[in-house]
Design an enzyme around this catalytic site. Structure first.
Site, short mmCIF file in Angstrom:
data_model
loop_
_atom_site.label_atom_id
_atom_site.label_comp_id
_atom_site.label_asym_id
_atom_site.label_seq_id
_atom_site.Cartn_x
_atom_site.Cartn_y
_atom_site.Cartn_z
N GLY A 69 -37.99 49.37 73.95
CA GLY A 69 -38.76 49.56 72.75
C GLY A 69 -39.94 50.63 72.97
CD GLN A 178 -42.02 41.06 68.90
OE1 GLN A 178 -41.39 40.08 68.62
NE2 GLN A 178 -42.46 40.96 70.19
CG HIS A 200 -36.51 42.55 76.56
ND1 HIS A 200 -37.93 41.62 76.83
CD2 HIS A 200 -37.11 43.72 76.28
CE1 HIS A 200 -38.94 42.32 76.33
NE2 HIS A 200 -38.70 43.49 76.30
CB THR A 236 -26.90 57.61 84.63
OG1 THR A 236 -27.01 59.10 85.40
CG2 THR A 236 -25.66 57.04 84.54
CB CYS A 317 -46.05 44.18 75.70
SG CYS A 317 -45.21 42.99 74.79
#
Ligand code: PLP
Length: 374
Positions: A69, A178, A200, A236, A317
């Protein structure tokens, strides 16, 4: 353990982990390689892209994988500004964005951009102030969908008609981290140009997310390198994580889970009637913010932790745990509430028994711990 901190992160689904291992072993090639191992990786990646796109009701060519995010937000914001800065220097955002957006805005202010932060009025996004802030020199509108600390839902679908009339040059971005997999995320209905999601939070693994970029919208990515993801996110691609994210998307059932989690939140509000429960008129059922007057949230968190019940104070977070009250105060909380807040956040697997245990432990904690620990 009773886990009620699903807004911070979720337990990965078994199926997502199985996919992660399967792709790591059997499609381990670099998705940029031209041999068969590379093609196997491309196939896994494109299947995952289709699964993310399906939850957004968009074309899979509009989905770009990122590391999560935070990176999606950064690419959306700086990518827009780098692309449109000749048209104006004004940006509109919301006063209670996650740090992944707020700190981009702080940086842009240092670079000379004018950032207008819209707060709440009467417990909802102040749409009148938002409308007044719009003008022809606005280049970006970045307003989150559901707030991570309270679950307040912003009226994203009301932004586009106002943008079209008053700030036609601006791109609309929403941080839907969220909301994705939980609330309706049909991008056409939302009317957004850019939308950030993270794996996640919905039972996928960490370190993968996606940015939706509407067809026809061009951003100038701030990430330079080998040009992966059509030049939007060089580096990658983490194909096993993307594949696991795809599985999490396939297993998400927003409508069914919304009903179950709404019932759970309602039950929690009833059981927790001895503390203040905060509910907005537009509310995500996945988050319940409570305050116990006179108690410090952190003390209660540790007490509950000692009973094996895991909740949060506010957002988890920030890596240094720094909290400044910005997010909650702009949503109407006072200073005492900011220091006493607990965030309880659900997933569809939580049960009424989890809530019963939480309520009993919290009541016990309030009786055992001394007040005045502000
Ligand atoms: N935006 C919001 C609203 C969030 O809640 C979070 C994480 O909690 C993020 C962005 C950051 O997402 P990530 O952890 O995938 O970088």
């Amino acid at each position: 353990m009773i886990y009620l901190d699903n807004a911070a992160t979720t337990l990965p689904l078994d199926k997502a982990l199985e996919k992660y291992i399967d792709v790591s072993k059997n499609a381990f090639g670099n998705s940029s390689s031209m041999h068969t191992a590379g093609l196997d990786a491309v196939n896994a990646l494109e299947n995952a892209r289709a699964s993310v796109a399906s939850l957004l009701a968009c074309d899979k060519s509009e989905v770009y994988f990122t590391s999560g995010g935070t990176e999606s937000d950064n690419i959306a914001i700086f990518g827009t500004v780098r692309r449109l800065n000749r048209r104006g220097k004004k940006i509109i955002t919301c006063a209670y964005e996650h740090a992944a957006v707020e700190n981009c805005m702080n940086e842009l202010e240092k670079q000379g951009f004018e950032v207008i932060r819209i707060g709440t009025k009467d417990g909802a996004f102040d749409i009148d102030a938002f409308e007044k802030a719009l003008s022809e020199d606005v280049i970006l509108i970045s307003v989150m969908y559901a707030n991570n600390e309270t679950g307040l839902i912003n009226p994203i679908e009301r932004i586009k008609p106002l943008r079209d009339r008053l700030a036609p040059a601006a791109y609309i971005h929403t941080d839907a981290v969220q909301a994705f997999g939980k609330l309706p995320c049909d991008v056409a209905r939302l009317g957004v140009d850019l939308l950030s999601v993270s794996s996640h939070k919905i039972g996928g693994v960490k370190g993968i997310g996606a940015l939706y970029i509407r067809k026809g919208v061009t951003v100038s990515s701030p990430v330079f390198g080998g040009g992966h993801e059509k030049g939007i996110r060089s580096g990658t691609v983490n194909v096993p994580a993307a594949a696991a994210f795809g599985v999490a998307c396939e297993n998400a059932d927003p409508a069914k889970n919304y009903t179950a989690v709404s019932a759970l939140r309602k039950y929690a509000c009833e059981k927790l009637d001895f503390v203040k429960t905060h509910t907005f008129s537009a509310q995500s059922p996945y988050v319940l913010s409570v305050t116990a007057d006179g108690y410090k949230g952190e003390t209660l968190l540790h007490y509950l932790n000692s009973k094996d019940i895991l909740v949060a104070t506010a957002s988890a977070c920030s890596s240094n745990g720094k909290k400044d009250g910005r997010v909650l105060m702009s949503q109407g909380y006072d200073e005492n509430e900011v220091s006493s807040v607990l965030r309880i956040s659900f997933c569809a697997d939580n049960t009424k028994e989890d809530i019963d245990a939480l309520a009993a432990a919290l009541k016990e904690g309030l009786g055992t711990l001394s007040k005045g620990v502000k």
